[in-house]
Design a protein around this motif. Structure first.
Motif, short mmCIF file in Angstrom:
data_model
loop_
_atom_site.label_atom_id
_atom_site.label_comp_id
_atom_site.label_asym_id
_atom_site.label_seq_id
_atom_site.Cartn_x
_atom_site.Cartn_y
_atom_site.Cartn_z
N TYR B 10 14.68 67.43 -7.86
CA TYR B 10 16.36 66.73 -6.91
C TYR B 10 15.89 66.84 -5.71
CZ TYR B 10 18.29 68.66 -11.19
OH TYR B 10 18.05 68.69 -12.33
N GLU B 11 14.61 66.49 -5.33
CA GLU B 11 14.63 66.32 -3.96
C GLU B 11 13.74 65.01 -3.53
OE1 GLU B 11 14.97 69.37 -2.29
OE2 GLU B 11 15.46 70.43 -3.98
N GLY B 12 12.92 64.53 -4.92
CA GLY B 12 12.31 63.15 -4.63
C GLY B 12 13.36 61.91 -4.13
N LYS B 13 12.22 60.88 -3.81
CA LYS B 13 13.43 59.95 -3.25
C LYS B 13 14.10 59.16 -4.30
CE LYS B 13 8.63 57.54 -3.11
NZ LYS B 13 9.13 57.40 -4.81
N THR B 14 13.09 59.07 -5.87
CA THR B 14 13.99 58.29 -7.10
C THR B 14 15.46 58.87 -7.09
OG1 THR B 14 12.32 57.78 -7.56
CG2 THR B 14 13.39 57.72 -9.19
N PRO B 15 16.39 58.27 -6.71
CA PRO B 15 17.94 58.55 -7.96
C PRO B 15 17.55 59.33 -9.32
CG PRO B 15 17.84 56.13 -6.58
CD PRO B 15 16.28 56.61 -6.28
N LEU B 16 18.84 60.47 -8.97
CA LEU B 16 18.88 60.98 -10.07
C LEU B 16 19.05 60.50 -11.33
CD1 LEU B 16 20.00 64.13 -8.74
CD2 LEU B 16 18.20 64.02 -9.46
N TRP B 17 19.93 59.04 -10.67
CA TRP B 17 20.90 58.58 -12.15
C TRP B 17 19.28 57.54 -12.90
CZ3 TRP B 17 20.33 53.56 -12.34
CH2 TRP B 17 20.16 52.80 -10.66
N ARG B 18 18.16 57.28 -11.61
CA ARG B 18 17.69 56.41 -12.35
C ARG B 18 16.52 56.96 -12.81
NH1 ARG B 18 15.94 51.34 -11.25
NH2 ARG B 18 17.34 51.43 -9.90
N GLN B 19 16.35 58.56 -12.35
CA GLN B 19 15.65 59.13 -13.06
C GLN B 19 15.56 59.61 -14.66
OE1 GLN B 19 13.69 62.92 -11.34
NE2 GLN B 19 15.08 62.34 -9.21
N LEU B 20 16.37 59.72 -15.12
CA LEU B 20 17.91 60.64 -15.97
C LEU B 20 17.24 59.50 -16.86
CD1 LEU B 20 18.29 62.12 -18.02
CD2 LEU B 20 20.53 61.69 -16.82
N ALA B 21 17.53 57.87 -16.53
CA ALA B 21 17.59 56.26 -17.34
C ALA B 21 16.25 56.72 -17.72
CB ALA B 21 17.84 55.21 -16.35
N ASP B 22 15.26 56.62 -17.32
CA ASP B 22 14.16 55.98 -17.67
C ASP B 22 13.31 57.69 -18.25
OD1 ASP B 22 13.80 54.42 -15.12
OD2 ASP B 22 12.53 55.96 -13.52
N ILE B 23 13.72 58.76 -18.47
CA ILE B 23 13.97 59.57 -19.35
C ILE B 23 13.78 59.09 -20.58
CG2 ILE B 23 14.30 61.88 -19.77
CD1 ILE B 23 13.89 62.93 -16.79
N GLY B 54 29.31 61.91 -13.92
CA GLY B 54 29.21 60.89 -12.94
C GLY B 54 27.84 60.00 -12.95
N THR B 55 27.56 60.96 -13.14
CA THR B 55 25.08 60.47 -12.46
C THR B 55 24.69 59.96 -14.16
OG1 THR B 55 24.86 62.00 -10.84
CG2 THR B 55 23.12 60.59 -11.53
N ALA B 56 25.17 60.99 -14.88
CA ALA B 56 24.30 60.41 -16.33
C ALA B 56 25.36 59.38 -16.57
CB ALA B 56 24.89 61.80 -17.50
N ALA B 57 26.55 59.36 -16.41
CA ALA B 57 27.04 58.24 -16.47
C ALA B 57 27.04 56.71 -16.58
CB ALA B 57 28.69 57.84 -16.43
N LYS B 58 26.30 56.93 -15.12
CA LYS B 58 25.10 55.42 -14.60
C LYS B 58 24.04 55.64 -15.19
CE LYS B 58 25.44 53.87 -9.51
NZ LYS B 58 25.14 53.91 -8.74
N ALA B 59 23.44 56.29 -15.77
CA ALA B 59 22.12 56.57 -16.35
C ALA B 59 22.12 55.76 -17.67
CB ALA B 59 21.59 57.73 -16.42
N LEU B 60 23.14 56.06 -18.65
CA LEU B 60 23.03 55.39 -19.75
C LEU B 60 23.71 53.45 -19.73
CD1 LEU B 60 25.35 58.34 -21.10
CD2 LEU B 60 23.08 57.56 -21.90
N ASP B 61 24.93 53.74 -18.97
CA ASP B 61 25.20 52.50 -18.19
C ASP B 61 24.13 51.59 -17.23
OD1 ASP B 61 27.50 53.14 -18.29
OD2 ASP B 61 28.38 53.68 -15.58
N ALA B 62 23.01 51.84 -17.15
CA ALA B 62 21.90 51.34 -16.59
C ALA B 62 21.55 50.85 -18.32
CB ALA B 62 20.93 52.15 -15.88
#
Lengths: 81, 81
Positions: B10-23, B54-62
């Motif tokens: 949650y601290e790092g520079k990579t956006p949360l939505w992108r981290q989640l998408a990567d996972i 909204g963050t989860a949705a953004k990951a799925l949208d990606a």
DNA sequence: AAATATTTGTACGTATGTATG
DNA sequence: GCATACATACGTACAAATATT
């Protein structure tokens, strides 16, 4: 014409972000917003069309995915050359 | 392995939505989430990874734009066949 | 050089609508 | 009818990048 404002139907079934994207796309394709020109900022779109900033951003994002504009953090959104 | 939970920084520079998408992408590519399988719902992702919906949705949208999943209103998000 | 303003990016929360099961 | 799941839309706050003063 200049400054003509196609208005948004807040009741209709078409999502606001899509209506806004359609309006802006038409302005690009008509040459009213020529290549290289900076698009109205999100804040301006909010004021002009009475939508939330997130809605304006979503419209611009859609146009970017279509390749019509390019968004640059800190600078603005520009019509693709 | 099953149910292994790669956690989010949650601290790092990579956006949360992108981290989640990567996972999630990794889970798809590893076969853990096979073609046709329904992805965890947005609500489940919210609870599992402690992010806003909204963050989860953004990951799925990606992932949908990458062609990895298909989102269907009322049904869910499915791994592309 | 430094401070300020502008603009997009991320993230949260909430509410309501639409489609499906 | 009810529950689930995604879609839209609002508002708020702060961060990051750039431009201006």
């Amino acid at each position: 014409m200049h400054g003509d404002l196609v208005s948004i139907d807040y009741e209709g079934k078409t999502p606001l972000w899509r209506q806004l994207a359609d309006i802006l796309r038409a302005q690009i394709e008509s040459g009213e917003l020529p290549p290289g020109r900076r698009m109205p900022s999100e804040t301006t779109l909010v004021q002009t069309y009475q939508v939330a900033r997130g809605t304006a951003a979503k419209a611009l994002d859609a146009l970017e995915r279509e390749g019509l504009v390019e968004r640059v953090q800190g600078r603005g959104t520009f019509v693709t050359e």
